[in-house]
Design a protein around this motif. Sequence first.
Motif, PDB file in Angstrom:
ATOM      1  N   CYS A   1      -3.906   5.586  -2.012  1.00 37.61           N
ATOM      2  CA  CYS A   1      -3.836   4.840  -3.278  1.00 37.61           C
ATOM      3  C   CYS A   1      -4.950   5.303  -4.221  1.00 37.61           C
ATOM      4  O   CYS A   1      -4.714   5.555  -5.415  1.00 37.61           O
ATOM      5  CB  CYS A   1      -3.961   3.335  -3.022  1.00 37.61           C
ATOM      6  N   VAL A   2      -6.152   5.430  -3.679  1.00 40.03           N
ATOM      7  CA  VAL A   2      -7.281   5.895  -4.485  1.00 40.03           C
ATOM      8  C   VAL A   2      -7.089   7.353  -4.878  1.00 40.03           C
ATOM      9  O   VAL A   2      -7.246   7.743  -6.045  1.00 40.03           O
ATOM     10  CB  VAL A   2      -8.602   5.719  -3.715  1.00 40.03           C
ATOM     11  N   GLY A   3      -6.732   8.198  -3.900  1.00 43.71           N
ATOM     12  CA  GLY A   3      -6.528   9.616  -4.180  1.00 43.71           C
ATOM     13  C   GLY A   3      -5.391   9.851  -5.154  1.00 43.71           C
ATOM     14  O   GLY A   3      -5.481  10.719  -6.027  1.00 43.71           O
ATOM     15  N   GLY A   4      -4.292   9.078  -5.013  1.00 38.43           N
ATOM     16  CA  GLY A   4      -3.167   9.216  -5.930  1.00 38.43           C
ATOM     17  C   GLY A   4      -3.546   8.856  -7.353  1.00 38.43           C
ATOM     18  O   GLY A   4      -3.119   9.507  -8.304  1.00 38.43           O
TER      19      GLY A   4
ATOM     20  N   LEU B   1       0.827  -1.210   0.000  1.00 40.70           N
ATOM     21  CA  LEU B   1       0.000   0.000   0.000  1.00 40.70           C
ATOM     22  C   LEU B   1       0.864   1.264   0.000  1.00 40.70           C
ATOM     23  O   LEU B   1       0.573   2.231  -0.708  1.00 40.70           O
ATOM     24  CB  LEU B   1      -0.938   0.004   1.208  1.00 40.70           C
ATOM     25  N   GLY B   2       1.926   1.250   0.818  1.00 38.07           N
ATOM     26  CA  GLY B   2       2.794   2.425   0.886  1.00 38.07           C
ATOM     27  C   GLY B   2       3.510   2.683  -0.424  1.00 38.07           C
ATOM     28  O   GLY B   2       3.563   3.820  -0.896  1.00 38.07           O
TER      29      GLY B   2
ATOM     30  N   GLY C   1      -5.166  -0.528  11.816  1.00 36.87           N
ATOM     31  CA  GLY C   1      -6.376  -0.275  11.030  1.00 36.87           C
ATOM     32  C   GLY C   1      -6.356   1.096  10.392  1.00 36.87           C
ATOM     33  O   GLY C   1      -6.712   1.258   9.215  1.00 36.87           O
ATOM     34  N   LYS C   2      -5.932   2.092  11.156  1.00 37.21           N
ATOM     35  CA  LYS C   2      -5.874   3.458  10.631  1.00 37.21           C
ATOM     36  C   LYS C   2      -4.773   3.583   9.586  1.00 37.21           C
ATOM     37  O   LYS C   2      -4.927   4.317   8.598  1.00 37.21           O
ATOM     38  CB  LYS C   2      -5.639   4.441  11.779  1.00 37.21           C
ATOM     39  N   VAL C   3      -3.659   2.881   9.806  1.00 33.84           N
ATOM     40  CA  VAL C   3      -2.574   2.886   8.816  1.00 33.84           C
ATOM     41  C   VAL C   3      -3.090   2.360   7.478  1.00 33.84           C
ATOM     42  O   VAL C   3      -2.857   2.956   6.423  1.00 33.84           O
ATOM     43  CB  VAL C   3      -1.387   2.024   9.308  1.00 33.84           C
TER      44      VAL C   3
END
Length: 281
Positions: free
Chosen positions: A262-265, A165-166, A252-254
């Motif tokens: 990911c979506v915003g990028g 994800l990162g 969970g927050k991470v």
Amino acid sequence: MTATAAPTGTGTTAVRLPGAWGLGLQRGALEIKQFFRQREQVVFTFAFPVVFLFLFASIFSDDVKGAGITASQLYVPAMTAAGIMSTSFQSLGISIAIERDEKVLRRLRGTPMPPAAYFLGKIWLVLCTGVLETAVLLLVGITFYGVDLPADPARWFDLAWIFVLGLTACALLGIAVSSVPGSGRSATSVVVLPFLVLQFISGVYIAIGTIPGWMLDIGALFPLKWMCQGLRGVFLPDSARILEQAGSWEFGKVALVLGAWCVGGLVLCLLTFRWKNRREG
């Protein structure tokens, strides 16, 4: 690259070109080969975070009160997160801006290659360099600073999804920010400055407890802070949770923040990416 000929009903021959996935694999192999041919870039990419880890971990090596770790161990996961962002956000932001300025993107856009294949090639590149960067930093941390590999399979799973994800979020941000520089020459300044600032306010160089609250709030808007926190949760003992702003690893927050980036990028890439410079229309 080979094309498959197939007969048509009119007796002519149609050429079936490779799909985006196959071309993306070939493009990725080319990107990786070109990267490792540039020795100076390879040395800088992999040595820079290692040198900074060595400097900070050597200067600040005392025990962290109440956390059951040393300051050196605290730096290892944070520098690993910064290394992941360096090989994705910084690398793509600069390299794509230079390729656009040198009209490489314009020439590629004029070929039959699907645009997706170009981006897949870049993703393969950052995946390869990100894995190698992470392995090198963890090897240094384990060998010299007493960091232990996770004993719990669940922590290995946490490492996997934080990395994926990162890396994805930072790579998409790198592609999006590549449209900001006005030229290839200014790309380094435009990309490196915000990345450097983020490292200071996200807990890479300075412990979370010593950063002003308003800076932490700004850092929390971006992926690096959450990558650092997640990797600390993977490699540090639970006693170190007291050092976090919320007193917890907040896995969970991470996941939520990195997933949102990911979506915003992706949305930012679709809205901002250009194949030509602004002055070319």
